[in-house]
Design a protein around this motif. Sequence first.
Motif, short mmCIF file in Angstrom:
data_model
loop_
_atom_site.label_atom_id
_atom_site.label_comp_id
_atom_site.label_asym_id
_atom_site.label_seq_id
_atom_site.Cartn_x
_atom_site.Cartn_y
_atom_site.Cartn_z
N LEU A 173 0.82 -1.21 0.00
CA LEU A 173 0.00 0.00 0.00
C LEU A 173 0.85 1.26 0.00
N TYR A 174 1.93 1.24 0.77
CA TYR A 174 2.80 2.42 0.81
C TYR A 174 3.45 2.66 -0.56
N ALA A 175 3.89 1.60 -1.21
CA ALA A 175 4.54 1.73 -2.52
C ALA A 175 3.64 2.44 -3.52
N ILE A 176 2.35 2.18 -3.43
CA ILE A 176 1.38 2.81 -4.35
C ILE A 176 1.03 4.22 -3.90
N ALA A 177 0.70 4.36 -2.61
CA ALA A 177 0.16 5.63 -2.12
C ALA A 177 1.19 6.75 -2.09
N ILE A 178 2.46 6.42 -1.89
CA ILE A 178 3.47 7.47 -1.73
C ILE A 178 3.93 8.04 -3.07
N THR A 179 3.67 7.35 -4.15
CA THR A 179 4.23 7.75 -5.45
C THR A 179 3.94 9.20 -5.83
N PRO A 180 2.72 9.74 -5.66
CA PRO A 180 2.49 11.13 -6.05
C PRO A 180 3.26 12.16 -5.22
N PHE A 181 3.68 11.76 -4.01
CA PHE A 181 4.36 12.69 -3.11
C PHE A 181 5.88 12.55 -3.15
N ALA A 182 6.37 11.54 -3.88
CA ALA A 182 7.78 11.17 -3.79
C ALA A 182 8.75 11.99 -4.62
N PRO A 183 8.38 12.57 -5.77
CA PRO A 183 9.37 13.26 -6.59
C PRO A 183 10.16 14.31 -5.82
N GLY A 184 11.48 14.29 -6.01
CA GLY A 184 12.35 15.25 -5.37
C GLY A 184 12.67 14.95 -3.92
N THR A 185 12.24 13.76 -3.43
CA THR A 185 12.46 13.39 -2.03
C THR A 185 13.00 11.96 -1.94
N PHE A 186 13.26 11.55 -0.71
CA PHE A 186 13.64 10.16 -0.42
C PHE A 186 12.45 9.34 0.05
N LEU A 187 11.25 9.87 -0.06
CA LEU A 187 10.10 9.26 0.58
C LEU A 187 9.82 7.83 0.13
N ARG A 188 9.92 7.57 -1.15
CA ARG A 188 9.56 6.23 -1.60
C ARG A 188 10.63 5.20 -1.22
N THR A 189 11.87 5.47 -1.60
CA THR A 189 12.95 4.52 -1.30
C THR A 189 13.10 4.31 0.19
N ASP A 190 13.18 5.40 0.94
CA ASP A 190 13.40 5.26 2.37
C ASP A 190 12.19 4.70 3.10
N GLY A 191 11.00 5.06 2.65
CA GLY A 191 9.81 4.53 3.29
C GLY A 191 9.72 3.02 3.16
N LEU A 192 10.01 2.51 1.98
CA LEU A 192 9.98 1.06 1.78
C LEU A 192 11.09 0.37 2.55
N ARG A 193 12.26 1.01 2.62
CA ARG A 193 13.33 0.44 3.43
C ARG A 193 12.97 0.48 4.91
N SER A 194 12.28 1.53 5.33
CA SER A 194 11.84 1.63 6.73
C SER A 194 10.93 0.46 7.09
N ILE A 195 10.00 0.14 6.21
CA ILE A 195 9.09 -0.97 6.47
C ILE A 195 9.86 -2.28 6.60
N ARG A 196 10.85 -2.46 5.73
CA ARG A 196 11.64 -3.70 5.78
C ARG A 196 12.51 -3.77 7.03
#
Length: 234
Positions: A173-196
Amino acid sequence: MTSLSARNETLHELMDDPDCDQTRLRATLKRFGLINPVIAGWRGVYRSKLLPYLTSLGRPARVLDLGCGGGDVTAHLADLAQRDGLSVEWVGVDPEPTAFEVASTRSRENLRFVHADAAGLLAAGERFDAVISNHVMHHLGDDLPEFLALSQQLSSGPVLHSDIARSRRAYALYAIAITPFAPGTFLRTDGLRSIRRSFTARELQELLDQRMPTPWHITTPGAFRVLAEGPGHA
Protein backbone atom coordinates in the motif's frame (compact mmCIF):
# COMPACT_ATOMS: atom_id res chain seq x y z
CA MET A 1 10.78 -10.59 -4.66
CA THR A 2 11.17 -8.49 -1.51
CA SER A 3 11.11 -10.63 1.62
CA LEU A 4 9.28 -9.30 4.65
CA SER A 5 9.42 -12.47 6.73
CA ALA A 6 12.22 -11.07 8.89
CA ARG A 7 13.50 -7.65 9.82
CA ASN A 8 16.27 -6.47 7.47
CA GLU A 9 18.78 -4.53 9.53
CA THR A 10 21.35 -4.40 6.71
CA LEU A 11 19.36 -1.83 4.75
CA HIS A 12 20.29 1.80 5.27
CA GLU A 13 18.01 4.71 4.50
CA LEU A 14 19.34 7.31 2.08
CA MET A 15 18.51 10.18 4.43
CA ASP A 16 20.71 8.65 7.14
CA ASP A 17 23.79 9.09 4.95
CA PRO A 18 25.70 12.24 6.05
CA ASP A 19 26.64 12.78 2.40
CA CYS A 20 23.10 12.53 1.03
CA ASP A 21 21.63 15.20 -1.23
CA GLN A 22 20.69 18.00 1.18
CA THR A 23 18.08 19.48 -1.13
CA ARG A 24 16.24 16.17 -1.30
CA LEU A 25 16.67 15.69 2.44
CA ARG A 26 15.08 19.07 3.22
CA ALA A 27 12.24 18.31 0.82
CA THR A 28 11.70 14.93 2.49
CA LEU A 29 11.64 16.40 5.99
CA LYS A 30 9.18 19.11 4.96
CA ARG A 31 6.89 16.68 3.14
CA PHE A 32 6.63 14.52 6.24
CA GLY A 33 4.15 17.16 7.35
CA LEU A 34 1.75 15.82 4.73
CA ILE A 35 2.54 12.13 5.22
CA ASN A 36 2.75 11.63 8.98
CA PRO A 37 -0.78 12.87 9.82
CA VAL A 38 -2.06 10.06 7.58
CA ILE A 39 0.21 7.19 8.60
CA ALA A 40 1.62 7.96 12.05
CA GLY A 41 -1.63 7.89 14.05
CA TRP A 42 -0.59 10.31 16.78
CA ARG A 43 -4.03 11.88 17.18
CA GLY A 44 -5.36 8.62 18.62
CA VAL A 45 -2.31 8.07 20.83
CA TYR A 46 -2.58 11.64 22.09
CA ARG A 47 -6.27 11.20 22.96
CA SER A 48 -5.85 7.85 24.67
CA LYS A 49 -2.45 8.23 26.35
CA LEU A 50 -1.10 11.76 26.53
CA LEU A 51 -4.23 13.85 27.06
CA PRO A 52 -5.50 12.00 30.16
CA TYR A 53 -2.05 12.06 31.74
CA LEU A 54 -1.28 15.70 31.01
CA THR A 55 -4.73 16.72 32.23
CA SER A 56 -4.24 14.77 35.48
CA LEU A 57 -1.11 16.76 36.34
CA GLY A 58 -3.12 19.90 36.97
CA ARG A 59 -0.13 22.08 36.11
CA PRO A 60 2.00 23.14 33.12
CA ALA A 61 3.87 20.18 31.62
CA ARG A 62 6.92 19.47 29.48
CA VAL A 63 6.94 16.83 26.73
CA LEU A 64 9.99 15.72 24.75
CA ASP A 65 9.99 14.36 21.19
CA LEU A 66 13.22 12.41 20.65
CA GLY A 67 14.52 12.26 17.08
CA CYS A 68 11.90 14.75 15.95
CA GLY A 69 13.08 14.99 12.33
CA GLY A 70 11.42 17.94 10.65
CA GLY A 71 9.32 18.64 13.75
CA ASP A 72 5.92 18.02 12.18
CA VAL A 73 4.74 15.48 14.77
CA THR A 74 5.85 17.72 17.65
CA ALA A 75 4.01 20.67 16.08
CA HIS A 76 0.90 18.55 15.48
CA LEU A 77 0.77 17.47 19.11
CA ALA A 78 1.37 21.04 20.26
CA ASP A 79 -1.65 22.11 18.20
CA LEU A 80 -3.83 19.40 19.73
CA ALA A 81 -2.81 20.31 23.27
CA GLN A 82 -3.42 24.01 22.65
CA ARG A 83 -6.91 23.29 21.32
CA ASP A 84 -7.59 21.30 24.49
CA GLY A 85 -6.52 24.25 26.63
CA LEU A 86 -3.45 22.52 28.08
CA SER A 87 -0.33 24.40 29.10
CA VAL A 88 2.50 22.30 27.66
CA GLU A 89 6.03 23.11 26.60
CA TRP A 90 6.89 20.86 23.67
CA VAL A 91 10.57 20.22 22.97
CA GLY A 92 11.76 18.41 19.85
CA VAL A 93 15.38 17.27 19.59
CA ASP A 94 17.38 15.79 16.76
CA PRO A 95 21.15 15.33 16.42
CA GLU A 96 21.04 15.65 12.61
CA PRO A 97 21.84 19.27 11.61
CA THR A 98 19.48 19.51 8.63
CA ALA A 99 16.59 17.99 10.58
CA PHE A 100 17.16 20.54 13.34
CA GLU A 101 17.30 23.34 10.74
CA VAL A 102 13.99 22.31 9.18
CA ALA A 103 12.29 21.69 12.53
CA SER A 104 13.38 25.08 13.85
CA THR A 105 11.23 26.82 11.26
CA ARG A 106 8.21 25.47 13.19
CA SER A 107 9.28 27.05 16.50
CA ARG A 108 6.78 29.21 18.32
CA GLU A 109 5.57 29.88 21.83
CA ASN A 110 5.63 26.63 23.85
CA LEU A 111 7.26 24.78 20.92
CA ARG A 112 11.03 24.74 20.54
CA PHE A 113 13.68 22.58 18.97
CA VAL A 114 17.14 21.66 20.18
CA HIS A 115 20.12 20.25 18.28
CA ALA A 116 20.88 17.39 20.67
CA ASP A 117 20.36 13.72 21.46
CA ALA A 118 19.01 11.88 24.50
CA ALA A 119 22.39 11.44 26.15
CA GLY A 120 23.17 15.13 25.81
CA LEU A 121 19.86 16.14 27.35
CA LEU A 122 20.35 13.77 30.24
CA ALA A 123 23.86 15.09 30.90
CA ALA A 124 22.47 18.64 30.87
CA GLY A 125 20.01 17.73 33.63
CA GLU A 126 16.87 18.01 31.47
CA ARG A 127 13.78 16.15 32.63
CA PHE A 128 10.25 15.93 31.19
CA ASP A 129 6.76 14.81 32.18
CA ALA A 130 6.53 12.55 29.12
CA VAL A 131 8.82 11.41 26.30
CA ILE A 132 7.78 10.28 22.84
CA SER A 133 9.33 9.38 19.51
CA ASN A 134 8.01 8.71 16.03
CA HIS A 135 9.67 6.37 13.51
CA VAL A 136 12.93 6.16 15.46
CA MET A 137 13.03 2.55 16.66
CA HIS A 138 13.37 1.00 13.21
CA HIS A 139 16.52 3.06 12.59
CA LEU A 140 18.23 1.39 15.55
CA GLY A 141 19.97 -1.94 15.91
CA ASP A 142 21.73 -3.19 19.03
CA ASP A 143 21.55 0.35 20.44
CA LEU A 144 17.73 0.25 20.72
CA PRO A 145 17.72 -0.84 24.40
CA GLU A 146 20.10 2.00 25.28
CA PHE A 147 17.88 4.52 23.49
CA LEU A 148 14.81 3.25 25.35
CA ALA A 149 16.61 3.34 28.68
CA LEU A 150 17.74 6.93 28.11
CA SER A 151 14.21 7.93 27.21
CA GLN A 152 12.98 6.46 30.49
CA GLN A 153 15.59 8.40 32.46
CA LEU A 154 14.37 11.62 30.85
CA SER A 155 10.70 11.07 31.76
CA SER A 156 8.84 11.16 35.06
CA GLY A 157 5.72 9.86 33.34
CA PRO A 158 4.84 7.83 30.24
CA VAL A 159 7.34 6.98 27.52
CA LEU A 160 5.72 6.34 24.14
CA HIS A 161 7.65 5.23 21.06
CA SER A 162 5.53 4.83 17.92
CA ASP A 163 6.68 3.16 14.72
CA ILE A 164 5.69 1.25 11.60
CA ALA A 165 4.65 -2.39 11.89
CA ARG A 166 6.24 -4.49 9.15
CA SER A 167 3.84 -6.36 6.87
CA ARG A 168 3.42 -7.21 3.20
CA ARG A 169 0.22 -5.19 3.03
CA ALA A 170 1.88 -2.10 4.52
CA TYR A 171 4.69 -2.43 1.99
CA ALA A 172 2.37 -2.82 -0.99
CA LEU A 173 0.00 0.00 0.00
CA TYR A 174 2.80 2.42 0.81
CA ALA A 175 4.54 1.73 -2.52
CA ILE A 176 1.38 2.81 -4.35
CA ALA A 177 0.16 5.63 -2.12
CA ILE A 178 3.47 7.47 -1.73
CA THR A 179 4.23 7.75 -5.45
CA PRO A 180 2.49 11.13 -6.05
CA PHE A 181 4.36 12.69 -3.11
CA ALA A 182 7.78 11.17 -3.79
CA PRO A 183 9.37 13.26 -6.59
CA GLY A 184 12.35 15.25 -5.37
CA THR A 185 12.46 13.39 -2.03
CA PHE A 186 13.64 10.16 -0.42
CA LEU A 187 10.10 9.26 0.58
CA ARG A 188 9.56 6.23 -1.60
CA THR A 189 12.95 4.52 -1.30
CA ASP A 190 13.40 5.26 2.37
CA GLY A 191 9.81 4.53 3.29
CA LEU A 192 9.98 1.06 1.78
CA ARG A 193 13.33 0.44 3.43
CA SER A 194 11.84 1.63 6.73
CA ILE A 195 9.09 -0.97 6.47
CA ARG A 196 11.64 -3.70 5.78
CA ARG A 197 13.69 -2.56 8.81
CA SER A 198 10.67 -2.34 11.10
CA PHE A 199 9.50 -4.72 13.80
CA THR A 200 6.29 -6.64 14.10
CA ALA A 201 4.56 -6.23 17.46
CA ARG A 202 5.57 -9.75 18.50
CA GLU A 203 9.22 -9.23 17.56
CA LEU A 204 9.41 -5.97 19.46
CA GLN A 205 7.72 -7.40 22.56
CA GLU A 206 10.06 -10.39 22.62
CA LEU A 207 13.13 -8.19 22.18
CA LEU A 208 12.19 -5.80 24.97
CA ASP A 209 11.20 -8.64 27.29
CA GLN A 210 14.72 -10.01 26.81
CA ARG A 211 16.73 -6.82 26.85
CA MET A 212 14.96 -4.30 29.11
CA PRO A 213 15.10 -4.51 32.92
CA THR A 214 11.60 -3.07 33.37
CA PRO A 215 8.45 -4.19 31.52
CA TRP A 216 7.41 -2.56 28.25
CA HIS A 217 3.95 -2.98 26.76
CA ILE A 218 3.62 -3.29 22.97
CA THR A 219 0.30 -2.53 21.30
CA THR A 220 -0.96 -1.93 17.77
CA PRO A 221 -2.99 1.30 18.09
CA GLY A 222 -3.75 1.52 14.38
CA ALA A 223 -3.24 -0.10 11.00
CA PHE A 224 0.43 -0.93 10.41
CA ARG A 225 1.49 0.67 13.71
CA VAL A 226 3.32 -0.49 16.83
CA LEU A 227 3.50 1.46 20.07
CA ALA A 228 6.05 0.73 22.77
CA GLU A 229 4.91 2.06 26.14
CA GLY A 230 7.17 2.09 29.17
CA PRO A 231 7.42 3.82 32.57
CA GLY A 232 9.59 6.84 33.13
CA HIS A 233 12.35 6.68 35.74
CA ALA A 234 13.22 10.36 36.20
